[in-house]
Design a protein around this motif. Structure first.
Motif, PDB file in Angstrom:
ATOM      1  N   GLU A 216       7.859 -16.961  27.043  1.00  0.00           N
ATOM      2  CA  GLU A 216       8.536 -18.267  27.200  1.00  0.00           C
ATOM      3  C   GLU A 216       7.502 -19.391  27.351  1.00  0.00           C
ATOM      4  N   ASP A 217       6.432 -19.126  28.106  1.00  0.00           N
ATOM      5  CA  ASP A 217       5.364 -20.128  28.238  1.00  0.00           C
ATOM      6  C   ASP A 217       4.801 -20.476  26.861  1.00  0.00           C
ATOM      7  N   VAL A 218       4.592 -19.430  26.076  1.00  0.00           N
ATOM      8  CA  VAL A 218       3.968 -19.645  24.760  1.00  0.00           C
ATOM      9  C   VAL A 218       4.927 -20.419  23.849  1.00  0.00           C
ATOM     10  N   VAL A 219       6.205 -20.049  23.870  1.00  0.00           N
ATOM     11  CA  VAL A 219       7.200 -20.750  23.045  1.00  0.00           C
ATOM     12  C   VAL A 219       7.229 -22.235  23.419  1.00  0.00           C
ATOM     13  N   ARG A 220       7.245 -22.503  24.723  1.00  0.00           N
ATOM     14  CA  ARG A 220       7.306 -23.883  25.206  1.00  0.00           C
ATOM     15  C   ARG A 220       6.069 -24.672  24.741  1.00  0.00           C
ATOM     16  N   THR A 221       4.911 -24.061  24.878  1.00  0.00           N
ATOM     17  CA  THR A 221       3.675 -24.775  24.516  1.00  0.00           C
ATOM     18  C   THR A 221       3.589 -24.975  23.006  1.00  0.00           C
ATOM     19  N   LYS A 222       4.037 -23.944  22.258  1.00  0.00           N
ATOM     20  CA  LYS A 222       4.006 -24.076  20.792  1.00  0.00           C
ATOM     21  C   LYS A 222       4.940 -25.208  20.339  1.00  0.00           C
ATOM     22  N   ALA A 223       6.073 -25.339  21.021  1.00  0.00           N
ATOM     23  CA  ALA A 223       7.033 -26.392  20.640  1.00  0.00           C
ATOM     24  C   ALA A 223       6.421 -27.780  20.864  1.00  0.00           C
ATOM     25  N   LEU A 224       5.589 -27.893  21.881  1.00  0.00           N
ATOM     26  CA  LEU A 224       4.952 -29.187  22.171  1.00  0.00           C
ATOM     27  C   LEU A 224       3.785 -29.482  21.227  1.00  0.00           C
ATOM     28  N   HIS A 225       3.237 -28.417  20.627  1.00  0.00           N
ATOM     29  CA  HIS A 225       2.067 -28.575  19.748  1.00  0.00           C
ATOM     30  C   HIS A 225       2.299 -27.806  18.454  1.00  0.00           C
ATOM     31  N   PRO A 226       3.244 -28.239  17.647  1.00  0.00           N
ATOM     32  CA  PRO A 226       3.604 -27.489  16.448  1.00  0.00           C
ATOM     33  C   PRO A 226       2.401 -27.327  15.509  1.00  0.00           C
ATOM     34  N   GLY A 227       2.263 -26.116  14.989  1.00  0.00           N
ATOM     35  CA  GLY A 227       1.177 -25.859  14.033  1.00  0.00           C
ATOM     36  C   GLY A 227      -0.132 -25.452  14.695  1.00  0.00           C
ATOM     37  N   ALA A 228      -0.261 -25.631  16.013  1.00  0.00           N
ATOM     38  CA  ALA A 228      -1.526 -25.253  16.681  1.00  0.00           C
ATOM     39  C   ALA A 228      -1.607 -23.726  16.776  1.00  0.00           C
ATOM     40  N   PRO A 229      -2.713 -23.124  16.342  1.00  0.00           N
ATOM     41  CA  PRO A 229      -2.822 -21.660  16.482  1.00  0.00           C
ATOM     42  C   PRO A 229      -2.917 -21.255  17.947  1.00  0.00           C
ATOM     43  N   PHE A 230      -2.479 -20.035  18.223  1.00  0.00           N
ATOM     44  CA  PHE A 230      -2.482 -19.505  19.588  1.00  0.00           C
ATOM     45  C   PHE A 230      -3.470 -18.343  19.646  1.00  0.00           C
ATOM     46  N   ALA A 231      -4.475 -18.455  20.509  1.00  0.00           N
ATOM     47  CA  ALA A 231      -5.494 -17.408  20.653  1.00  0.00           C
ATOM     48  C   ALA A 231      -5.350 -16.767  22.025  1.00  0.00           C
ATOM     49  N   ALA A 232      -5.273 -15.443  22.067  1.00  0.00           N
ATOM     50  CA  ALA A 232      -4.985 -14.769  23.343  1.00  0.00           C
ATOM     51  C   ALA A 232      -5.975 -13.649  23.633  1.00  0.00           C
ATOM     52  N   HIS A 233      -6.132 -13.370  24.921  1.00  0.00           N
ATOM     53  CA  HIS A 233      -7.023 -12.304  25.397  1.00  0.00           C
ATOM     54  C   HIS A 233      -6.213 -11.009  25.480  1.00  0.00           C
ATOM     55  N   PRO A 234      -6.827  -9.849  25.168  1.00  0.00           N
ATOM     56  CA  PRO A 234      -6.055  -8.586  25.214  1.00  0.00           C
ATOM     57  C   PRO A 234      -5.587  -8.176  26.610  1.00  0.00           C
ATOM     58  N   GLU A 235      -5.983  -8.898  27.648  1.00  0.00           N
ATOM     59  CA  GLU A 235      -5.404  -8.633  28.975  1.00  0.00           C
ATOM     60  C   GLU A 235      -3.989  -9.215  29.088  1.00  0.00           C
ATOM     61  N   CYS A 236      -3.560  -9.982  28.066  1.00  0.00           N
ATOM     62  CA  CYS A 236      -2.176 -10.498  28.075  1.00  0.00           C
ATOM     63  C   CYS A 236      -1.224  -9.368  27.695  1.00  0.00           C
ATOM     64  N   ARG A 237       0.049  -9.516  28.089  1.00  0.00           N
ATOM     65  CA  ARG A 237       1.023  -8.473  27.780  1.00  0.00           C
ATOM     66  C   ARG A 237       1.323  -8.428  26.275  1.00  0.00           C
ATOM     67  N   THR A 238       1.806  -7.250  25.829  1.00  0.00           N
ATOM     68  CA  THR A 238       2.009  -7.003  24.394  1.00  0.00           C
ATOM     69  C   THR A 238       2.875  -8.077  23.738  1.00  0.00           C
ATOM     70  N   GLU A 239       3.986  -8.469  24.397  1.00  0.00           N
ATOM     71  CA  GLU A 239       4.901  -9.457  23.791  1.00  0.00           C
ATOM     72  C   GLU A 239       4.176 -10.771  23.528  1.00  0.00           C
ATOM     73  N   VAL A 240       3.232 -11.103  24.378  1.00  0.00           N
ATOM     74  CA  VAL A 240       2.470 -12.346  24.201  1.00  0.00           C
ATOM     75  C   VAL A 240       1.460 -12.166  23.056  1.00  0.00           C
ATOM     76  N   LEU A 241       0.812 -11.005  23.030  1.00  0.00           N
ATOM     77  CA  LEU A 241      -0.190 -10.765  21.973  1.00  0.00           C
ATOM     78  C   LEU A 241       0.463 -10.778  20.587  1.00  0.00           C
ATOM     79  N   MET A 242       1.747 -10.324  20.540  1.00  0.00           N
ATOM     80  CA  MET A 242       2.445 -10.322  19.250  1.00  0.00           C
ATOM     81  C   MET A 242       2.665 -11.746  18.724  1.00  0.00           C
ATOM     82  N   MET A 243       2.596 -12.720  19.603  1.00  0.00           N
ATOM     83  CA  MET A 243       2.802 -14.123  19.186  1.00  0.00           C
ATOM     84  C   MET A 243       1.481 -14.796  18.812  1.00  0.00           C
ATOM     85  N   ALA A 244       0.377 -14.066  18.967  1.00  0.00           N
ATOM     86  CA  ALA A 244      -0.937 -14.698  18.807  1.00  0.00           C
ATOM     87  C   ALA A 244      -1.403 -14.731  17.351  1.00  0.00           C
TER      88      ALA A 244
END
Ligand code: 13P
Ligand code: SF4
Length: 303
Positions: A181-209
């Motif tokens: 949800e955090d990622v969805v919210r931030t992506k909505a505020l910054h459309p088109g910005a790529p999302f880079a994540a660390h593998p310590e994030c949970r799987t559902e978050v990494l799938m959005m990266a």
């Protein structure tokens, strides 16, 4: 005291003591600014093993200074704040590891460097987020791998190997509590910005990266990306380096909770005092150090 005065005092003390200041990217900006070596866990481990300085001052958390003391026993390793621990490293005890080994007698044990010296000593090999896949796939003879203590890194690694990965249930609170949800919210505020994540994030978050990598990997991605805005799923201290390399880009933490409390404990005053008094020396008993070094050396040999 003024920041610049403290920084100068520390640099002078470093010279007098034949010491180097090793700093993780998650530390405060004014500490990153005077680092001899600034890096992610893997780079800092490599430097701690090869430096010729007599004293290593580690601006990071306890397991990092302990790793330096393990690979460089002839050096004096100082941790300016003894209370700078890592909740992830504390998620497994030697007794729990012994029990898990009994339950999985054929599994090789790969411990993330974010673990205590005693856990490293009970492991076959260490890994960092930068080399976990390489380390796991280097274990030719093992078909089952018990990956401790970070479950998210273990599940991420499982996607890049044919081996059976058994994840431990530890997690880094900074990365794990970043939600989709955090990622969805931030992506909505910054459309088109790529999302880079660390593998310590949970799987559902990494799938959005758009990119998954270690701290240094994310910093490289940010420098190379043609995007003007980049959303980050990692500790916000990395922005210091990113801004230096790409002052015209904007780096946006994917939530407001991406600061590691213990990484931020260390201050310039703490570093000055540790050096002045040569206090907070990190020591590891030989009984633990020798097998822990074997596990770290085995990893470093692959780097
Ligand atoms: P890396 O430096 O390996 O990316 O590790 C991240 C981390 O959480 C360090 O505590
Ligand atoms: Fe530990 Fe997470 Fe902080 Fe790294 S960011 S030191 S893994 S709590």
């Amino acid at each position: 005291m003024e920041i610049a005065t403290l920084q100068n005092e520390i640099r002078k003390l470093l010279r007098e003591r034949n010491a180097i200041l090793i700093v993780h990217y998650y530390e405060r900006e004014e500490i990153q600014a005077i680092a001899d070596i600034l890096g992610d866990s893997l780079a800092l481990n490599i430097e701690a093993a090869r430096t010729e300085a007599e004293v290593i001052v580690f601006a990071g958390v306890h397991f990092m200074a302990e790793s330096a003391a393990i690979v460089s026993p002839e050096k004096t390793v100082l941790l300016p704040r003894l209370d700078a621990g890592c909740p992830l490293a504390d998620r497994i005890t030697p007794d729990q590891l012994a029990q898990a080994r009994k339950e999985h007698p054929d599994a090789a044990v790969v411990s993330y460097v974010n673990s205590t010296a005693a856990i490293k000593a009970g492991s076959d090999i260490c890994c960092t987020s930068a080399n976990a896949v390489k380390v796991v796939n280097s274990l030719m003879e093992a078909q089952e791998i018990l990956m401790i203590p970070d479950g998210n890194l273990a599940r991420y690694t499982a996607g890049f190997t044919d081996k059976k990965i058994i994840p431990w249930n530890g997690y880094c609170p900074v990365h794990h509590f970043l939600t989709p949800e955090d990622v969805v919210r931030t992506k909505a505020l910054h459309p088109g910005a790529p999302f880079a994540a660390h593998p310590e994030c949970r799987t559902e978050v990494l799938m959005m990266a758009d990119f998954v990598g270690s701290t240094a990997g994310i910093i490289r991605f940010a420098a190379k990306s043609p995007a003007r805005e980049i959303i980050l799923g990692t500790e916000e201290g990395v922005i210091v380096k990113m801004k230096k390399e790409s002052p015209d880009k904007t780096f946006i933490p994917a939530s407001g909770n991406l600061a590691c409390r213990t990484m931020k404990l260390t201050t310039l005053e703490d570093i000055r005092d540790a050096l002045r008094e040569m206090k907070n020396v990190i020591r590891v008993t030989e009984e633990i150090r020798v097998p822990a070094k074997r596990a770290l050396d085995r990893m470093l040999a692959l780097s």
